[in-house]
Design an enzyme around this catalytic site. Sequence first.
Site, mmCIF file in Angstrom:
data_model
loop_
_atom_site.group_PDB
_atom_site.id
_atom_site.type_symbol
_atom_site.label_atom_id
_atom_site.label_comp_id
_atom_site.label_asym_id
_atom_site.label_seq_id
_atom_site.Cartn_x
_atom_site.Cartn_y
_atom_site.Cartn_z
ATOM 1 N N PRO A 11 -0.458 -78.864 -53.901
ATOM 2 C CG PRO A 11 -2.360 -79.296 -55.157
ATOM 3 C CD PRO A 11 -1.204 -78.340 -55.047
ATOM 4 C CG ASN A 12 -2.621 -83.958 -52.387
ATOM 5 O OD1 ASN A 12 -3.218 -84.038 -51.325
ATOM 6 N ND2 ASN A 12 -3.238 -83.723 -53.529
ATOM 7 N NE ARG A 19 0.263 -87.686 -53.711
ATOM 8 C CZ ARG A 19 0.395 -86.716 -54.599
ATOM 9 N NH1 ARG A 19 1.346 -85.799 -54.457
ATOM 10 N NH2 ARG A 19 -0.419 -86.639 -55.624
ATOM 11 C CE1 TYR A 24 4.136 -87.891 -57.515
ATOM 12 C CE2 TYR A 24 2.649 -89.139 -56.096
ATOM 13 C CZ TYR A 24 2.853 -88.327 -57.193
ATOM 14 O OH TYR A 24 1.787 -87.950 -57.973
ATOM 15 C CG ASN A 75 5.650 -80.649 -58.147
ATOM 16 O OD1 ASN A 75 4.558 -80.695 -58.734
ATOM 17 N ND2 ASN A 75 6.257 -81.735 -57.692
ATOM 18 C CB ALA A 78 -3.589 -82.396 -58.911
ATOM 19 C CD GLU A 99 5.095 -77.865 -65.895
ATOM 20 O OE1 GLU A 99 5.130 -77.026 -66.831
ATOM 21 O OE2 GLU A 99 4.321 -78.837 -65.879
ATOM 22 C CG HIS A 101 5.509 -82.463 -63.016
ATOM 23 N ND1 HIS A 101 4.486 -81.994 -62.244
ATOM 24 C CD2 HIS A 101 5.533 -81.700 -64.128
ATOM 25 C CE1 HIS A 101 3.893 -80.994 -62.863
ATOM 26 N NE2 HIS A 101 4.508 -80.787 -64.015
ATOM 27 N NE ARG A 108 1.769 -90.963 -61.843
ATOM 28 C CZ ARG A 108 1.526 -90.171 -60.804
ATOM 29 N NH1 ARG A 108 2.255 -89.075 -60.626
ATOM 30 N NH2 ARG A 108 0.567 -90.473 -59.964
#
Length: 146
Positions: A11-12, A19, A24, A75, A78, A99, A101, A108
Site C-alpha cells: 500500500p501507498n 509521497r 522515500y 515491500n 505498512a 523483505e 524497505h 523512524r
Amino acid sequence: MHKRVLVVNGPNLNLLGTRRPEVYGTDTLADVERVATDAARDVGFDARCVQSNSEGALIDAIHAARHDCDGIVINAGAYTHTSIAIRDALEGVALPFAEVHISNVYAREPFRHHSHLSALAACVIAGAGIQGYDFAVRRLAALLAA
Ligand code: DQA
C-alpha cells in the site's frame, strides 16, 4: 527456462515520487520496478512486478507465485507492521523471500520497528533506497543458485 522472482509492492507505494520525498526519495514505482527487473535480467532471472493497496490482492499474488516463481521480493509497506495474514501467506507458499524497505524503518517511529515478516525472511534490507530492490533480487538469485 529462466527462474522467476515476484516483486511485490504494498500500500501507498504507487505514490512513490510524490509521497514524502524527504523519506522515500523522488523515484517512482516505475523506477523501482525497473531497478528490480534490470537486476533480475542481469542475473538471468525473469521478474513479475505487482503493486496493490489491498491486503487480499497482495495475498492472492503471493499465492499465485507458488505455481511459477522461485522467490519473492516484498515491500509490504505498512502491512509489514500489521499483517499476520501476509506473513502466513509467505509462510504458506514456502518460497524464499527478501523483505525490502526503502527507508530506514529503525530510524523512524517505534511502530515501524516491528515486522511480522522478518523472522521468516531470507534477508531484510532497509534504508538503502530503491537500490534495496537491486540488492534483494541479487541476494535471492545467489541463494537460489546455491
Ligand atoms: C516502507 C516503510 C513502512 O513503514 C511504510 O509504511 C511504507 C514504506 C519503506 O519502504 O520504507 O509504506 O515499507
